[in-house]
Write a protein that holds these residues in place. Structure first.
Motif, PDB file in Angstrom:
ATOM      1  N   SER A   1      18.557   8.755   3.492  1.00  0.00           N
ATOM      2  CA  SER A   1      19.319   8.274   4.914  1.00  0.00           C
ATOM      3  C   SER A   1      19.150   9.599   5.783  1.00  0.00           C
ATOM      4  N   ARG A   2      19.161  10.787   5.554  1.00  0.00           N
ATOM      5  CA  ARG A   2      18.831  12.125   6.152  1.00  0.00           C
ATOM      6  C   ARG A   2      17.307  12.607   5.394  1.00  0.00           C
ATOM      7  N   GLY A   3      16.673  11.715   4.679  1.00  0.00           N
ATOM      8  CA  GLY A   3      15.272  12.597   4.456  1.00  0.00           C
ATOM      9  C   GLY A   3      14.237  11.370   4.726  1.00  0.00           C
ATOM     10  N   GLY A   4      13.525  11.123   3.421  1.00  0.00           N
ATOM     11  CA  GLY A   4      12.182   9.920   3.191  1.00  0.00           C
ATOM     12  C   GLY A   4      11.515  10.407   2.234  1.00  0.00           C
ATOM     13  N   LEU A   5      10.840   9.446   2.348  1.00  0.00           N
ATOM     14  CA  LEU A   5      10.342   9.248   1.031  1.00  0.00           C
ATOM     15  C   LEU A   5       8.134   8.802   0.961  1.00  0.00           C
TER      16      LEU A   5
ATOM     17  N   LEU B   1      12.685   4.450   8.530  1.00  0.00           N
ATOM     18  CA  LEU B   1      11.135   4.232   9.738  1.00  0.00           C
ATOM     19  C   LEU B   1       9.957   4.719   8.668  1.00  0.00           C
ATOM     20  N   ALA B   2       9.230   3.828   9.083  1.00  0.00           N
ATOM     21  CA  ALA B   2       7.942   4.016   8.831  1.00  0.00           C
ATOM     22  C   ALA B   2       6.966   5.097  10.200  1.00  0.00           C
ATOM     23  N   ASP B   3       6.084   5.581   9.646  1.00  0.00           N
ATOM     24  CA  ASP B   3       4.835   6.567  10.487  1.00  0.00           C
ATOM     25  C   ASP B   3       4.933   5.593  11.826  1.00  0.00           C
ATOM     26  N   ASP B   4       4.379   4.396  11.270  1.00  0.00           N
ATOM     27  CA  ASP B   4       3.815   3.324  12.470  1.00  0.00           C
ATOM     28  C   ASP B   4       4.820   3.045  13.674  1.00  0.00           C
ATOM     29  N   GLY B   5       6.290   3.152  13.326  1.00  0.00           N
ATOM     30  CA  GLY B   5       7.286   3.053  14.147  1.00  0.00           C
ATOM     31  C   GLY B   5       7.770   1.235  12.710  1.00  0.00           C
TER      32      GLY B   5
ATOM     33  N   GLY C   1       0.682  -1.193  -0.052  1.00  0.00           N
ATOM     34  CA  GLY C   1       0.340  -0.101  -0.398  1.00  0.00           C
ATOM     35  C   GLY C   1       1.491   1.228   0.281  1.00  0.00           C
ATOM     36  N   SER C   2       0.409   2.745   0.673  1.00  0.00           N
ATOM     37  CA  SER C   2       1.206   2.819   1.070  1.00  0.00           C
ATOM     38  C   SER C   2       1.684   3.472   1.948  1.00  0.00           C
ATOM     39  N   LEU C   3       3.221   4.645   2.071  1.00  0.00           N
ATOM     40  CA  LEU C   3       3.449   4.332   2.849  1.00  0.00           C
ATOM     41  C   LEU C   3       4.228   6.078   3.308  1.00  0.00           C
ATOM     42  N   LYS C   4       4.930   6.489   4.404  1.00  0.00           N
ATOM     43  CA  LYS C   4       5.675   7.222   4.588  1.00  0.00           C
ATOM     44  C   LYS C   4       7.300   6.869   5.283  1.00  0.00           C
ATOM     45  N   VAL C   5       8.147   6.948   4.932  1.00  0.00           N
ATOM     46  CA  VAL C   5       8.762   6.293   5.602  1.00  0.00           C
ATOM     47  C   VAL C   5       9.917   7.687   6.330  1.00  0.00           C
ATOM     48  N   HIS C   6      10.893   7.274   6.907  1.00  0.00           N
ATOM     49  CA  HIS C   6      12.772   8.573   7.538  1.00  0.00           C
ATOM     50  C   HIS C   6      13.474   7.849   7.467  1.00  0.00           C
TER      51      HIS C   6
ATOM     52  N   VAL D   1       5.677   0.666  -8.464  1.00  0.00           N
ATOM     53  CA  VAL D   1       5.912   1.535  -7.511  1.00  0.00           C
ATOM     54  C   VAL D   1       5.976   3.114  -7.569  1.00  0.00           C
ATOM     55  N   ARG D   2       5.661   4.000  -6.884  1.00  0.00           N
ATOM     56  CA  ARG D   2       5.775   5.440  -7.337  1.00  0.00           C
ATOM     57  C   ARG D   2       6.380   5.563  -5.521  1.00  0.00           C
ATOM     58  N   ALA D   3       7.484   6.876  -5.475  1.00  0.00           N
ATOM     59  CA  ALA D   3       7.904   7.495  -4.611  1.00  0.00           C
ATOM     60  C   ALA D   3       8.497   9.023  -4.571  1.00  0.00           C
ATOM     61  N   THR D   4       8.017   9.473  -3.701  1.00  0.00           N
ATOM     62  CA  THR D   4       7.442  10.819  -4.093  1.00  0.00           C
ATOM     63  C   THR D   4       8.917  11.310  -2.795  1.00  0.00           C
ATOM     64  N   PRO D   5      10.029  12.318  -2.926  1.00  0.00           N
ATOM     65  CA  PRO D   5      10.961  12.249  -1.603  1.00  0.00           C
ATOM     66  C   PRO D   5      10.595  13.612  -0.922  1.00  0.00           C
ATOM     67  N   VAL D   6      10.805  13.649   0.644  1.00  0.00           N
ATOM     68  CA  VAL D   6       9.717  14.698   1.297  1.00  0.00           C
ATOM     69  C   VAL D   6      11.079  15.277   2.704  1.00  0.00           C
ATOM     70  N   PRO D   7      10.986  15.956   3.137  1.00  0.00           N
ATOM     71  CA  PRO D   7      12.056  16.296   3.620  1.00  0.00           C
ATOM     72  C   PRO D   7      12.265  15.299   4.719  1.00  0.00           C
ATOM     73  N   GLY D   8      13.794  15.048   5.897  1.00  0.00           N
ATOM     74  CA  GLY D   8      13.714  14.296   6.989  1.00  0.00           C
ATOM     75  C   GLY D   8      13.545  14.743   7.861  1.00  0.00           C
ATOM     76  N   LEU D   9      13.497  13.522   8.773  1.00  0.00           N
ATOM     77  CA  LEU D   9      13.404  14.247  10.782  1.00  0.00           C
ATOM     78  C   LEU D   9      14.420  13.860  10.796  1.00  0.00           C
ATOM     79  N   SER D  10      14.091  15.028  11.704  1.00  0.00           N
ATOM     80  CA  SER D  10      15.998  14.806  13.114  1.00  0.00           C
ATOM     81  C   SER D  10      15.302  13.599  14.189  1.00  0.00           C
ATOM     82  N   TRP D  11      17.042  13.258  14.616  1.00  0.00           N
ATOM     83  CA  TRP D  11      15.849  11.793  15.580  1.00  0.00           C
ATOM     84  C   TRP D  11      15.539  12.078  16.775  1.00  0.00           C
TER      85      TRP D  11
END
Length: 632
Positions: free
Chosen positions: A326-330, A285-289, A259-264, A349-359
């Motif tokens: 490794s420092r961003g997201g998809l 790491l996905a939003d759901d851990g 399905g759809s995922l947002k990973v960091h 599969v389609r992936a769009t870059p998104v801003p990364g999160l800090s630790w």
């Protein structure tokens, strides 16, 4: 082994050895040793080795990068293909992973096999993915229950058992190319029968045998012992028609819709495998851990592991490399997932870059909220055996620590507690995830060792074989900014220890607080407990063969060693040590008084009993070292 040669499928090596005459087989080990050092000429993907004035061996791998068909290996001599040159060059090449033949394209279909290349299995670097995921081999909708292995699977398992027992009896010195070919042939038969877990164990044994015989720098006798234990245990139970579906295993490359995922992105890990593969795995790491990984591992060894650090991520976007991920997201749509957490690169599969999160934010922050003892307990729970753990054993953990000392290649660090009392947390070892000189791990550890009192945020993987040991993949500053790292803005708050090189400017020059509390680790129960006597016998049986294991029974040392184990409370270990030495020395005689051939099956069963007991006991000891009371 010559890593400049392409990997070769097990059945191709086995077939080449079987075609040799008995006279040529006797010369095979020496020829492999010689040809492994010869220069390799590259012509595109084709590799050529000159084996004499009139003999040149040509290896032309298929689209997967591996030699998977006998026709892809040719020799120019008159005896080809039944020649020593061809068999020796194939024997000097790395062993291809089981699914190399199915990896024929760079882009899999949606939900199909991943084709970025195999990683070569567990090895010194502690790679996060495994050759096979143990699990049900039956249709989950089938409610009739497990029916046990088929007749073909039982026969294939018996063949594997016999080949493994012969290797165990011979030991490393006697397990040359011909016994290895028997294991490879049996592994291919197991593959055809669908015994994925046993096949993967067989390939690990052959790789470890080759490394041991070549005295490879990365070889660990413990890896060979573990591989033989897994192979004998799995094949023995299957040969006895054990109905447990986990013994069969499932193919590694089974992908399913996600399905759809947002990973960091969390960090990158370089991979250098024993099979001649190299590359990178980026952990996300996905939003759901949930943990996932994006890998780019192909033939190439250390050079490719370095170059892949900034390779483009083949995951639908085409615009993000592994350093950026490794420092961003998809944001991924139509994701495909393997059982071990790999993200597939299918056509849908389609992936769009998104801003990364800090630790310190989003789903990454909870990584550092759980005490180390709890995180370790979750990884070391009963049933998560190192060979069977699947995705969970490879999950990373996070913690905040203060460096308190160094010894040899590892650091001593103490967990930072929420109340700020640096001397009350768990005392652990930090060891490089990979000691290869072409990677940055060792150099970075030397930098960190020069600053006792340095406070770090660490992401790493538990070492399941060592007491209270963590292998960091990345480090960053602690959130309060006290006595910690000062990293460049472009590193986005963390350093990947395999790729990013720490410099003096990244470390605090002054203001480090004095180290409080103990600065030396307590005794290691795994290496210093009296159990070492059984461990040594189990390992000697593998490294020296049956004759070496029989020595304690002949020189009188068996009784003293068993007595020492009993005095220490390890009564079962004492009984197993005595039984192993006695069985190793057992020799029957025929009616004429001549010594008969020793029974390899009985000896293998006794050794396996000792090895399984040793593994379980040591695992319990490791688990105890992660509890605060044990390390205080």
């Amino acid at each position: 082994m010559n890593t400049e040669l392409p990997p070769v499928a097990p059945e191709v090596v086995a077939s080449a050895v079987e075609q040799l005459t008995s006279r040529l087989r006797k010369k095979l080990d020496a020829a492999i040793e010689t040809y492994a050092t010869l220069p390799v000429t590259a012509d595109g993907t084709v590799r050529r080795v000159r084996c004499g004035e009139d003999a040149e061996v040509t290896l032309a791998p298929g689209p997967s990068g591996a030699v998977t068909d006998a026709a892809q290996a040719q020799c120019s001599c008159l005896l080809a293909p039944r020649c020593l040159h061809r068999a020796a060059v194939l024997g000097a090449a790395p062993v291809a992973d089981a699914d190399a033949a199915t990896e024929a394209a760079d882009e899999p279909s949606e939900g199909g096999p991943e084709t970025t290349g195999p990683d070569g299995g567990a090895q010194e670097s502690g790679t996060p993915v495994t050759d096979v995921t143990a699990g049900p081999a039956t249709d989950p909708t089938d409610l009739t229950g497990p029916t046990g292995p088929t007749a073909a699977q039982v026969a294939a398992a018996a063949e594997l058992w016999a080949a493994a027992a012969a290797v165990l009896a011979a030991g490393v010195p006697g397990a040359g190319a011909v016994p290895q070919a028997e294991v490879l042939r049996a592994a291919h038969t197991a593959r055809l029968a669908g015994l994925h877990r046993a096949e993967a164990a067989a390939l690990r044994v052959v790789r470890a045998l080759r490394a041991a015989r070549a005295r490879h720098d990365g070889h660990r006798l413990a890896d060979l012992v573990a591989g033989l234990r897994e192979l004998l245990l799995t094949s023995g139970l299957l040969a006895a028609s054990d109905p447990d579906p986990a013994l069969v295993g499932t193919a590694r490359r089974n992908y399913r819709p996600g399905g759809s995922l947002k990973v960091h992105g969390v960090c990158r890990e370089p991979v250098i495998s024993a099979t001649g593969y190299g590359g990178v795995v980026t952990h996300v790491l996905a939003d759901d851990g949930r943990w996932f990984s994006v890998s780019d591992v192909k033939p190439g060894g250390p050079a490719r592991a370095r170059g892949a650090a900034t390779a483009t991520v083949a995951l639908g976007s085409g615009s993000v490399d592994h350093a950026q991920l490794s420092r961003g997201g998809l944001l991924i749509s139509g994701a495909t997932l393997s059982p071990d957490g790999r993200l597939g690169a299918g056509k849908g599969v389609r992936a769009t870059p998104v801003p990364g999160l800090s630790w310190t934010s989003g789903p990454l922050a909870p990584l550092f909220a759980r005490p180390l003892a709890q995180a370790a307990a979750a990884r070391l729970a009963p049933g998560d055996d190192a060979e069977q753990a699947g995705p969970r054993a490879g999950e990373l953990i996070g913690c905040d620590v203060v460096v308190v000392g160094a010894a040899e290649d590892h650091l001593f660090a103490r967990e930072l507690t929420p109340d700020g009392a640096d001397f009350e947390g768990l005392l652990i070892r930090l060891m490089p995830a990979n000691g290869h000189p072409e990677l940055a791990h060792a150099a970075n550890f030397r930098k960190l060792a020069s600053r006792p009192g340095l406070r770090l945020r660490v992401v790493g993987r538990l070492d399941l074989d060592r007491a209270a040991t963590l292998r960091p993949l990345a480090v960053g500053p602690v959130p309060d900014g006290t006595a910690t790292l000062m990293l460049p803005p472009e590193w986005a708050g963390h350093a990947d220890l395999g790729y990013d090189r720490l410099e003096g400017a990244h470390l605090p020059q002054t203001g480090l607080p004095p180290v409080e509390g103990p600065t030396a680790l307590p005794p290691d129960p795994v290496t210093e407990a009296p159990l070492w006597r059984l461990r040594r016998l189990v390992e000697v049986a593998v490294s020296g063969g049956r004759r070496a294991a029989a020595e304690p029974a002949r020189d009188g040392a068996r009784a003293s060693g068993a007595a020492a184990l009993r005095r220490s409370g390890f009564r079962t270990a004492a009984d197993l040590a005595e039984a192993l030495a006695a069985e190793a020395d057992r020799r029957g005689r025929d009616v004429f008084g001549r010594t008969q051939q020793a029974d390899p099956d009985g000896y293998a069963r006794v050794w396996l009993s000792a090895a399984v007991y040793l593994s379980g006991t040591e695992r319990a000891l490791v688990q105890a070292t992660w509890q605060p009371s044990a390390a205080a």
